[in-house]
Design a protein around this motif. Structure first.
Motif, PDB file in Angstrom:
ATOM      1  N   VAL A   1       0.116  -3.378  -8.599  1.00 32.49           N
ATOM      2  CA  VAL A   1       1.419  -2.532  -8.630  1.00 32.49           C
ATOM      3  C   VAL A   1       2.174  -2.686  -7.451  1.00 32.49           C
ATOM      4  O   VAL A   1       2.007  -3.354  -6.469  1.00 32.49           O
ATOM      5  CB  VAL A   1       0.640  -0.938  -8.205  1.00 32.49           C
ATOM      6  CG1 VAL A   1       1.706   0.004  -8.105  1.00 32.49           C
ATOM      7  CG2 VAL A   1      -0.447  -0.578  -9.489  1.00 32.49           C
TER       8      VAL A   1
ATOM      9  N   GLN B   1       4.720  -3.249  -4.433  1.00 34.69           N
ATOM     10  CA  GLN B   1       4.251  -2.889  -3.070  1.00 34.69           C
ATOM     11  C   GLN B   1       5.879  -2.433  -2.566  1.00 34.69           C
ATOM     12  O   GLN B   1       6.779  -3.166  -2.393  1.00 34.69           O
ATOM     13  CB  GLN B   1       3.698  -4.014  -2.097  1.00 34.69           C
ATOM     14  CG  GLN B   1       2.500  -4.524  -2.528  1.00 34.69           C
ATOM     15  CD  GLN B   1       2.009  -5.417  -1.582  1.00 34.69           C
ATOM     16  OE1 GLN B   1       2.598  -5.808  -0.571  1.00 34.69           O
ATOM     17  NE2 GLN B   1       0.753  -6.030  -1.706  1.00 34.69           N
TER      18      GLN B   1
ATOM     19  N   LEU C   1       9.133   4.744  -2.964  1.00 36.76           N
ATOM     20  CA  LEU C   1       7.746   5.385  -3.397  1.00 36.76           C
ATOM     21  C   LEU C   1       7.776   6.477  -4.307  1.00 36.76           C
ATOM     22  O   LEU C   1       7.047   6.364  -5.445  1.00 36.76           O
ATOM     23  CB  LEU C   1       6.785   5.782  -2.044  1.00 36.76           C
ATOM     24  CG  LEU C   1       5.674   6.369  -2.300  1.00 36.76           C
ATOM     25  CD1 LEU C   1       4.624   5.276  -3.179  1.00 36.76           C
ATOM     26  CD2 LEU C   1       5.089   7.098  -0.915  1.00 36.76           C
TER      27      LEU C   1
ATOM     28  N   ARG D   1       6.248   6.347  -8.040  1.00 37.94           N
ATOM     29  CA  ARG D   1       5.279   7.646  -8.644  1.00 37.94           C
ATOM     30  C   ARG D   1       5.910   7.854  -9.953  1.00 37.94           C
ATOM     31  O   ARG D   1       5.095   8.417 -10.913  1.00 37.94           O
ATOM     32  CB  ARG D   1       5.481   8.817  -7.659  1.00 37.94           C
ATOM     33  CG  ARG D   1       4.595   8.588  -6.328  1.00 37.94           C
ATOM     34  CD  ARG D   1       4.753   9.621  -5.309  1.00 37.94           C
ATOM     35  NE  ARG D   1       4.152   9.426  -4.080  1.00 37.94           N
ATOM     36  CZ  ARG D   1       2.938   9.562  -3.497  1.00 37.94           C
ATOM     37  NH1 ARG D   1       2.246  10.226  -5.117  1.00 37.94           N
ATOM     38  NH2 ARG D   1       2.468   9.338  -2.784  1.00 37.94           N
TER      39      ARG D   1
ATOM     40  N   ILE E   1       4.919   5.328 -12.487  1.00 42.69           N
ATOM     41  CA  ILE E   1       3.362   5.328 -12.797  1.00 42.69           C
ATOM     42  C   ILE E   1       3.027   6.589 -13.633  1.00 42.69           C
ATOM     43  O   ILE E   1       2.202   6.605 -14.594  1.00 42.69           O
ATOM     44  CB  ILE E   1       2.666   5.375 -11.697  1.00 42.69           C
ATOM     45  CG1 ILE E   1       2.672   4.285 -10.898  1.00 42.69           C
ATOM     46  CG2 ILE E   1       1.112   5.685 -11.681  1.00 42.69           C
ATOM     47  CD1 ILE E   1       2.521   2.980 -11.589  1.00 42.69           C
TER      48      ILE E   1
ATOM     49  N   GLU F   1      -3.806  11.473  -7.556  1.00 42.06           N
ATOM     50  CA  GLU F   1      -3.183  10.260  -7.406  1.00 42.06           C
ATOM     51  C   GLU F   1      -3.254  10.007  -6.082  1.00 42.06           C
ATOM     52  O   GLU F   1      -3.157  10.704  -5.194  1.00 42.06           O
ATOM     53  CB  GLU F   1      -1.778  10.065  -8.061  1.00 42.06           C
ATOM     54  CG  GLU F   1      -0.668  11.002  -7.445  1.00 42.06           C
ATOM     55  CD  GLU F   1       0.480  10.768  -8.075  1.00 42.06           C
ATOM     56  OE1 GLU F   1       1.504  11.246  -7.670  1.00 42.06           O
ATOM     57  OE2 GLU F   1       0.559   9.975  -9.200  1.00 42.06           O
TER      58      GLU F   1
ATOM     59  N   TYR G   1      -2.115   6.749  -3.330  1.00 45.45           N
ATOM     60  CA  TYR G   1      -1.560   5.466  -3.009  1.00 45.45           C
ATOM     61  C   TYR G   1      -1.536   4.907  -1.484  1.00 45.45           C
ATOM     62  O   TYR G   1      -1.244   5.415  -0.607  1.00 45.45           O
ATOM     63  CB  TYR G   1       0.265   5.601  -3.029  1.00 45.45           C
ATOM     64  CG  TYR G   1       0.448   5.893  -4.702  1.00 45.45           C
ATOM     65  CD1 TYR G   1       1.514   4.885  -5.186  1.00 45.45           C
ATOM     66  CD2 TYR G   1       0.416   7.008  -5.138  1.00 45.45           C
ATOM     67  CE1 TYR G   1       1.702   5.187  -6.701  1.00 45.45           C
ATOM     68  CE2 TYR G   1       0.977   7.315  -6.414  1.00 45.45           C
ATOM     69  CZ  TYR G   1       1.491   6.152  -7.095  1.00 45.45           C
ATOM     70  OH  TYR G   1       1.885   6.614  -8.613  1.00 45.45           O
TER      71      TYR G   1
ATOM     72  N   GLU H   1      -1.512   2.951   2.099  1.00 49.08           N
ATOM     73  CA  GLU H   1      -0.501   2.396   2.500  1.00 49.08           C
ATOM     74  C   GLU H   1      -1.039   1.398   3.624  1.00 49.08           C
ATOM     75  O   GLU H   1      -2.097   1.750   4.096  1.00 49.08           O
ATOM     76  CB  GLU H   1       0.550   3.412   2.913  1.00 49.08           C
ATOM     77  CG  GLU H   1       1.051   4.165   1.600  1.00 49.08           C
ATOM     78  CD  GLU H   1       2.145   5.111   2.255  1.00 49.08           C
ATOM     79  OE1 GLU H   1       2.463   5.160   3.348  1.00 49.08           O
ATOM     80  OE2 GLU H   1       2.594   5.868   1.415  1.00 49.08           O
TER      81      GLU H   1
ATOM     82  N   THR I   1       3.211   0.267   0.438  1.00 51.66           N
ATOM     83  CA  THR I   1       1.891   0.487  -0.314  1.00 51.66           C
ATOM     84  C   THR I   1       1.089  -0.919  -0.607  1.00 51.66           C
ATOM     85  O   THR I   1       1.734  -2.084  -0.539  1.00 51.66           O
ATOM     86  CB  THR I   1       2.273   1.006  -1.881  1.00 51.66           C
ATOM     87  OG1 THR I   1       2.985   0.068  -2.632  1.00 51.66           O
ATOM     88  CG2 THR I   1       3.032   2.271  -1.764  1.00 51.66           C
ATOM     89  N   LYS I   2      -0.199  -0.628  -0.796  1.00 49.67           N
ATOM     90  CA  LYS I   2      -1.020  -2.103  -0.809  1.00 49.67           C
ATOM     91  C   LYS I   2      -1.186  -2.863  -2.125  1.00 49.67           C
ATOM     92  O   LYS I   2      -1.696  -3.636  -2.111  1.00 49.67           O
ATOM     93  CB  LYS I   2      -2.440  -1.608  -0.183  1.00 49.67           C
ATOM     94  CG  LYS I   2      -2.673  -1.026   1.025  1.00 49.67           C
ATOM     95  CD  LYS I   2      -4.056  -0.837   1.331  1.00 49.67           C
ATOM     96  CE  LYS I   2      -4.299  -0.513   2.989  1.00 49.67           C
ATOM     97  NZ  LYS I   2      -5.914  -0.363   3.369  1.00 49.67           N
TER      98      LYS I   2
ATOM     99  N   TYR J   1      -2.177  -1.482  -4.986  1.00 51.68           N
ATOM    100  CA  TYR J   1      -3.403  -0.749  -5.860  1.00 51.68           C
ATOM    101  C   TYR J   1      -3.158   0.740  -5.707  1.00 51.68           C
ATOM    102  O   TYR J   1      -2.962   1.108  -4.526  1.00 51.68           O
ATOM    103  CB  TYR J   1      -4.641  -1.262  -5.837  1.00 51.68           C
ATOM    104  CG  TYR J   1      -5.204  -1.363  -4.565  1.00 51.68           C
ATOM    105  CD1 TYR J   1      -6.035  -0.209  -4.113  1.00 51.68           C
ATOM    106  CD2 TYR J   1      -5.184  -2.245  -3.417  1.00 51.68           C
ATOM    107  CE1 TYR J   1      -6.595   0.013  -2.680  1.00 51.68           C
ATOM    108  CE2 TYR J   1      -5.587  -1.994  -2.130  1.00 51.68           C
ATOM    109  CZ  TYR J   1      -6.366  -0.901  -1.916  1.00 51.68           C
ATOM    110  OH  TYR J   1      -6.751  -0.696  -0.615  1.00 51.68           O
ATOM    111  N   ILE J   2      -3.614   1.572  -6.714  1.00 48.98           N
ATOM    112  CA  ILE J   2      -3.615   2.969  -6.534  1.00 48.98           C
ATOM    113  C   ILE J   2      -4.702   3.482  -7.306  1.00 48.98           C
ATOM    114  O   ILE J   2      -5.442   2.784  -7.900  1.00 48.98           O
ATOM    115  CB  ILE J   2      -2.261   3.545  -7.245  1.00 48.98           C
ATOM    116  CG1 ILE J   2      -2.311   3.142  -8.773  1.00 48.98           C
ATOM    117  CG2 ILE J   2      -1.108   3.140  -6.324  1.00 48.98           C
ATOM    118  CD1 ILE J   2      -0.942   3.771  -9.617  1.00 48.98           C
TER     119      ILE J   2
END
Length: 773
Positions: free
Chosen positions: A151, A153, A159, A163, A166, A179, A181, A183, A188-189, A191-192
């Protein structure tokens, strides 16, 4: 009879007696059971009464102890104050020995504690193993959670937009309950975590969203959260996989190496019970492989001739190699139709039995090499097969639905650019055979004219748009190399009854794709392009005035009418795969009339007839053409006839309940255009060799027949030598049986012969002799 009747009566009486005894025994058993239950109840009542009595006795003892204590306290209260403490001690000393007497009346409690030196050597699994099986695990309750990797970053400013994207993508598979997310450092890292309302929605999201291409740099990888346990339990010790045995299917293109340049064909006969593969030979077809019940319906060759496809109730099987071994099979219950990609890498199968709402199975795309399922699709009707049409290189395939044209890309089998092409009212589309270009047409809508659009992929760039008016219907016809596109337009004009047809010819290799128009005043029966040229043929008119016209598209922008042949009987046009020659045929209702044309000088070479012919097939080289009467169309006169391209009949092959003949396709040549031109220049040098072979084949039998005769002669000589040897060994026995007389030779024992002469009347002729005046 009386004895029999008495026996029957006695048997009935005995049976009634036995029934009464069984009833009595059952009643006795029931009474005994009731008595036992009553006794058990009485015992339980007695036990309850004893328990009640014990309780009453204990209560009385406690009450007596309490009265003793109260009396002692009263006596101490009446004593002097100075002696209160001493008397209190004496009262306690007197009361203490009386309490144990009361305690002795109660039963001591049992202790269930383990001794200090006890060692517990029984595990929990041995003790309560059944209960531990139902013990909740850490992963329970999270089977509705999925993990989405790759996903983008983003920071806090983007953000919310992420969202929304997604949500739009993953809400298609079900309601998203939660959900998360993760961080780090304000971003964001990558992945979610998404939690659905049910596990089925999560499984559906993994199936359909895994591999989803968000943009050029981000392709989603979707997994269930519960899969982490599976991946964490993978052993660190790598085990060498077992070597799979190599399956040698032989040379899959061995038929191309035939020294006589013959072609192969498949034949189905005996109403589909027998299938044979044959070499096409001038004298007679030579059987290569023949099997009973090889297929349940029909067979089909792959586009390049590598595989033979057979149909079965459980699925599809592919065969190939010199011995036609099974190469691959695909499980698709009730399969009815198939289609290959031009590159033979993928196969599409259709079955009306397998489709479900959650798991689309009506149409399945398979990987031919691995046999794996690539993707499934829903399908409401197979009336317009193939549902998916492939590009010339097999990189794209497209499907038309209401107001939508969906283009997919291989090998991901996902939508190109993640969106379909919205086209209101789209009626028909077709890929170019030479480029990744799609042609489609849209009918008129109120004041908006009908239009034909040429669009290039994957860029979706419109190459040409042609507006049309008063359109009733359109048909798209591509030339084999994609050099030209003909759009047959049926329209209505004011003041003219019926339909008027125009041919809109698009020149695909020229700038801005110019369009030429050919107007036809008569009804069109058939249209066909020359495969490797710039000519096309048209059948037009009405019975019995049917004409065939030949046109030539020239480079100067003109379309010339070459020649018109009137009074033809035909409803179909079949060009030779190499061009120049064609057959105009009147199939089925027109009783199999055949006309053979040479378009180089526009001559009619021959006129023939194959009564009630239902099919015509050119061989890949264009040297031979087959007409056939299929048992699937007519139940009589089932056979196939072999003709030369000039219309000369070579063979009449009658097969019992003949059904189908299909030529095995040849792959495209590996020679360049320059090499092909050089071969044509040196044709005279090669023609001498071919003529010599033709003369040899005309004067002698085919090589296979000669080999067959040679084998038969060798077998005869072996048999003759064996019988001669046996005859020589039996000579002493013959001499003994015949008194030493040798009768093996005709001139033996001449001295013992006796000569006899016989005279007999043969004929008599009387000639009158008289005056000849």
């Amino acid at each position: 009879m009386v004895v029999v009747a008495e026996a029957v009566v006695v048997a009935e009486m005995v049976a009634e007696a036995e029934k009464e005894e069984e009833k009595e025994e059952k009643e006795d058993e029931e009474d005994e059971e009731k008595d036992e239950e009553d006794e058990e109840k009485d015992e339980e009542d007695e036990e309850k009464d004893e328990e009640d009595e014990e309780k009453d006795e204990k209560k009385e003892e406690v009450e007596e102890a309490e009265t003793v204590v109260e009396e002692a306290e009263a006596e101490t209260a009446e004593a002097e104050p100075v002696e209160e403490e001493a008397e209190a001690e004496t009262v306690e000393e007197e009361a203490v020995p009386e309490v144990p007497e009361e305690a002795e009346l109660e039963e001591p409690e049992e202790s269930f504690s383990d001794p200090e030196d006890f060692v517990d050597d029984i595990s929990d699994e041995e003790l309560v193993g059944d209960l531990l099986k139902d013990q909740p695990e850490e992963a329970d309750g999270i089977d509705s959670v999925i993990v989405v990797d790759n996903v983008p970053q983003v920071g806090p400013d983007r953000l919310e937009k992420l969202r929304n994207v997604i949500q739009k993508i993953f809400s298609k598979f079900g309601k998203i309950a939660n959900e998360f997310y993760p961080e780090a450092d304000g971003k964001t890292k990558g992945y979610i975590f998404l939690e659905y309302s049910s596990p089925t929605c999560a499984v559906d999201a993994v199936k359909n969203a895994d591999g989803y291409k968000l943009d050029k740099q981000h392709t989603f990888r979707v997994n269930l959260f519960t899969d982490f346990d599976k991946y964490m339990n993978i052993s660190d010790d790598w085990e060498i996989p077992e070597k799979q045995p190599f399956k040698d299917f032989g040379n899959l293109r061995h038929w191309i190496e035939d020294p006589d340049c013959r072609d192969q064909c498949s034949i189905i006969y005996e109403s589909g019970d027998r299938t044979a593969i044959m070499w096409n030979d001038i004298k007679e077809p030579v059987v290569i492989e023949e099997r009973a019940r090889w297929t349940e319906t029909y067979v089909r060759w792959s586009p390049k001739g590598t595989y033979l496809t057979t149909f079965h109730q459980r699925g599809i099987a592919l065969w190939g190699g010199e011995k036609f071994k099974q190469i691959q099979r695909f499980s698709h219950q009730g399969v009815q139709l198939i289609d290959f990609s031009p590159c033979e890498r993928y196969m599409v199968s259709f079955s009306p039995l397998m489709d479900t709402k959650d798991d689309p199975q009506a149409i399945i795309i398979w990987d031919v090499l691995t046999g794996q399922k690539k993707r499934g699709f829903h399908c409401e009707s197979s009336a317009h097969w193939p549902i998916f049409k492939w590009s010339h290189d097999g990189k794209f395939f497209a499907r038309m639905t209401q107001d939508t044209l969906s283009i997919y890309e291989a090998p991901s089998m996902g939508l190109l650019d993640k969106k379909s092409l919205k086209t209101c009212g789209i009626k028909e589309f077709s890929w170019s055979p030479g480029d990744n270009v799609i042609a489609f047409w849209v009918p008129e809508d109120k004041d908006i004219p009908a239009r034909v659009t040429l669009m290039q992929f994957p860029t979706r760039q419109e190459m040409r748009v042609r507006n049309l008016f008063n359109v009733v219907d359109c048909k798209l016809h591509w030339q084999k190399n994609g050099d030209y596109l003909c759009v047959k337009v049926d329209r209505t004009l004011k003041g003219i009854q019926g339909l008027v047809t125009n041919f809109e010819i698009f020149r695909m290799r020229e700038k801005q794709v110019p369009v030429d128009v050919v107007e036809m005043k008569e009804g069109i029966i058939a249209f066909a392009w020359e495969p490797n040229g710039s000519r096309f043929a048209v059948l037009h008119g009405e019975v019995p005035r049917i004409s065939v016209s030949f046109y030539h598209v020239k480079n100067n922008g003109k379309i010339d009418l070459i020649k018109v042949f009137d009074k033809q009987q035909g409803n179909s046009i079949f060009w030779s795969p190499q061009g120049q020659f064609l057959v105009v045929a009147g199939l089925r209702s027109m009783n199999g009339a055949l006309a053979f044309f040479d378009t180089s000088d526009c001559t009619l070479m021959n006129v023939a007839e194959h009564y009630m012919a239902s099919d015509i097939e050119w061989d890949p080289t264009g040297r031979y053409v087959v007409t056939s009467v299929s048992w699937w169309s007519h139940k009589v006169d089932n056979a196939y006839w072999m003709w030369t391209f000039q219309g000369r009949l070579l063979q009449k092959n009658t097969k019992d309940r003949f059904c189908q003949l299909l030529w095995r396709p040849r792959p495209a040549t590996l020679l360049s255009q320059d090499q092909l031109k050089q071969i044509k220049k040196d044709y005279k040098k090669y023609s001498k060799i071919f003529e010599q072979k033709d003369r040899l084949s005309q004067s002698k039998a085919s090589k296979e027949l000669v080999d067959k005769r040679r084998r038969m002669m060798e077998e005869f000589h072996k048999y003759r030598e064996l019988t001669t040897q046996t005859y020589a060994e039996q000579k002493p026995q013959r001499l003994e049986l015949r008194g030493g007389v040798d009768t093996d030779e005709l001139d033996s024992n001449v001295d013992d012969w006796e000569e006899e002469t016989f005279e007999f009347f043969v004929t008599e002729e009387i000639i009158p002799v008289g005056d000849q005046e």
